[in-house]
Write a protein that holds these residues in place. Structure first.
Motif, PDB file in Angstrom:
ATOM      1  N   UNK A  73      47.696  27.000   3.934  1.00  0.00           N
ATOM      2  CA  UNK A  73      48.946  27.433   4.549  1.00  0.00           C
ATOM      3  C   UNK A  73      50.006  27.813   3.519  1.00  0.00           C
ATOM      4  N   UNK A  74      50.729  28.870   3.856  1.00  0.00           N
ATOM      5  CA  UNK A  74      51.890  29.325   3.103  1.00  0.00           C
ATOM      6  C   UNK A  74      53.105  29.131   3.994  1.00  0.00           C
ATOM      7  N   UNK A  75      54.248  29.002   3.389  1.00  0.00           N
ATOM      8  CA  UNK A  75      55.487  28.970   4.160  1.00  0.00           C
ATOM      9  C   UNK A  75      55.970  30.400   4.320  1.00  0.00           C
ATOM     10  N   UNK A  76      56.222  30.798   5.554  1.00  0.00           N
ATOM     11  CA  UNK A  76      56.732  32.138   5.860  1.00  0.00           C
ATOM     12  C   UNK A  76      57.974  31.983   6.735  1.00  0.00           C
ATOM     13  N   UNK A  77      58.785  33.008   6.717  1.00  0.00           N
ATOM     14  CA  UNK A  77      60.023  33.005   7.498  1.00  0.00           C
ATOM     15  C   UNK A  77      59.901  34.041   8.609  1.00  0.00           C
ATOM     16  N   UNK A  78      60.067  33.595   9.850  1.00  0.00           N
ATOM     17  CA  UNK A  78      60.053  34.485  11.011  1.00  0.00           C
ATOM     18  C   UNK A  78      61.380  34.293  11.732  1.00  0.00           C
ATOM     19  N   UNK A  79      62.165  35.365  11.799  1.00  0.00           N
ATOM     20  CA  UNK A  79      63.471  35.303  12.486  1.00  0.00           C
ATOM     21  C   UNK A  79      64.303  34.115  12.001  1.00  0.00           C
ATOM     22  N   UNK A  80      64.408  33.994  10.675  1.00  0.00           N
ATOM     23  CA  UNK A  80      65.204  32.929  10.040  1.00  0.00           C
ATOM     24  C   UNK A  80      64.665  31.527  10.277  1.00  0.00           C
ATOM     25  N   UNK A  81      63.419  31.413  10.731  1.00  0.00           N
ATOM     26  CA  UNK A  81      62.799  30.113  10.956  1.00  0.00           C
ATOM     27  C   UNK A  81      61.587  29.978  10.043  1.00  0.00           C
ATOM     28  N   UNK A  82      61.528  28.893   9.322  1.00  0.00           N
ATOM     29  CA  UNK A  82      60.409  28.618   8.426  1.00  0.00           C
ATOM     30  C   UNK A  82      59.231  28.081   9.228  1.00  0.00           C
ATOM     31  N   UNK A  83      58.048  28.606   8.932  1.00  0.00           N
ATOM     32  CA  UNK A  83      56.832  28.136   9.584  1.00  0.00           C
ATOM     33  C   UNK A  83      55.678  28.257   8.596  1.00  0.00           C
ATOM     34  N   UNK A  84      54.505  27.890   9.015  1.00  0.00           N
ATOM     35  CA  UNK A  84      53.311  27.948   8.160  1.00  0.00           C
ATOM     36  C   UNK A  84      52.321  28.955   8.726  1.00  0.00           C
ATOM     37  N   UNK A  85      51.671  29.663   7.827  1.00  0.00           N
ATOM     38  CA  UNK A  85      50.580  30.574   8.193  1.00  0.00           C
ATOM     39  C   UNK A  85      49.684  30.718   6.974  1.00  0.00           C
ATOM     40  N   UNK A  86      48.391  30.774   7.203  1.00  0.00           N
ATOM     41  CA  UNK A  86      47.498  30.958   6.062  1.00  0.00           C
ATOM     42  C   UNK A  86      47.294  32.453   5.802  1.00  0.00           C
ATOM     43  N   UNK A  87      46.836  32.808   4.601  1.00  0.00           N
ATOM     44  CA  UNK A  87      46.650  34.216   4.259  1.00  0.00           C
ATOM     45  C   UNK A  87      45.721  34.953   5.223  1.00  0.00           C
ATOM     46  N   UNK A  88      44.696  34.285   5.723  1.00  0.00           N
ATOM     47  CA  UNK A  88      43.798  34.948   6.665  1.00  0.00           C
ATOM     48  C   UNK A  88      44.545  35.355   7.933  1.00  0.00           C
ATOM     49  N   UNK A  89      45.424  34.497   8.416  1.00  0.00           N
ATOM     50  CA  UNK A  89      46.212  34.817   9.609  1.00  0.00           C
ATOM     51  C   UNK A  89      47.156  35.989   9.326  1.00  0.00           C
ATOM     52  N   UNK A  90      47.807  36.001   8.169  1.00  0.00           N
ATOM     53  CA  UNK A  90      48.695  37.111   7.808  1.00  0.00           C
ATOM     54  C   UNK A  90      47.907  38.419   7.709  1.00  0.00           C
ATOM     55  N   UNK A  91      46.756  38.348   7.089  1.00  0.00           N
ATOM     56  CA  UNK A  91      45.900  39.531   6.929  1.00  0.00           C
ATOM     57  C   UNK A  91      45.446  40.041   8.298  1.00  0.00           C
ATOM     58  N   UNK A  92      45.018  39.123   9.152  1.00  0.00           N
ATOM     59  CA  UNK A  92      44.598  39.509  10.502  1.00  0.00           C
ATOM     60  C   UNK A  92      45.757  40.145  11.254  1.00  0.00           C
ATOM     61  N   UNK A  93      46.939  39.592  11.096  1.00  0.00           N
ATOM     62  CA  UNK A  93      48.101  40.142  11.781  1.00  0.00           C
ATOM     63  C   UNK A  93      48.367  41.589  11.370  1.00  0.00           C
ATOM     64  N   UNK A  94      48.385  41.865  10.065  1.00  0.00           N
ATOM     65  CA  UNK A  94      48.748  43.224   9.637  1.00  0.00           C
ATOM     66  C   UNK A  94      47.692  44.251  10.026  1.00  0.00           C
ATOM     67  N   UNK A  95      46.415  43.871   9.994  1.00  0.00           N
ATOM     68  CA  UNK A  95      45.413  44.878  10.348  1.00  0.00           C
ATOM     69  C   UNK A  95      45.327  45.092  11.854  1.00  0.00           C
ATOM     70  N   UNK A  96      45.493  44.038  12.646  1.00  0.00           N
ATOM     71  CA  UNK A  96      45.485  44.259  14.099  1.00  0.00           C
ATOM     72  C   UNK A  96      46.745  44.997  14.527  1.00  0.00           C
TER      73      UNK A  96
END
Length: 156
Positions: A106-129
């Motif tokens: 997991x990495x820490x990412x910011x979504x709408x000024x809110x900190x959350x966790x997401x792993x690189x695979x999830x981020x990668x899946x998000x951008x390609x879908x």
């Protein structure tokens, strides 16, 4: 051994190139024509929005780079769009190199000024879908402009 993410992104790039070759058959005026029925307004804007999403999630969030997001107006035609995606490809290559061995950490990412966790695979899946969602809109928009869309799926 080549990583799964790298192999998968190769499929995405191949499919994207088919789309960009198709977009070369669309007049520059139609490429930039605004249509309020589609969220980003034009084929060009949709393609730049796809790139912006890679810039945000892969560049800024995962790689922690200071990103200057590409403006719609900075891209005028398909060749400039292709150049933009060449830069995105470099960003994704850096991402894959950095995270292919830790794709589930997991990495820490910011979504709408809110900190959350997401792993690189999830981020990668998000951008390609996300890219495929908007690619469908590009093809649909082109149909509304009088063109006959082609098959841009990975399996064709």
């Amino acid at each position: 051994m080549e990583s799964i993410m790298s192999l998968q992104y190769g499929f995405v790039k191949g499919s994207r190139e088919v789309l960009l070759k198709y977009c070369e058959t669309i007049s520059v005026a139609d490429f930039r024509a605004e249509n309020s029925s589609f969220g980003r307004g034009s084929i060009r804007n949709l393609l730049v929005h796809i790139a912006n999403t890679y810039e945000f999630w892969i560049g800024q969030q995962a790689l922690q780079k200071e990103m200057v997001f590409t403006s719609y107006e900075s891209v005028s035609n398909v060749e400039e769009t292709r150049q933009l995606f060449n830069e995105i490809d470099k960003l994704v290559e850096e991402f894959v190199t950095s995270f292919s061995r830790s794709s589930l950490t997991n990495l820490t990412v910011i979504i709408n000024d809110t900190s959350t966790k997401a792993n690189p695979l999830k981020l990668f899946t998000h951008v390609i879908t996300h890219e495929y969602h908007h690619k469908g809109q590009v093809l649909s928009m082109s149909r509304h402009l009088g063109y006959t869309p082609i098959d841009t799926d990975i399996m064709r």
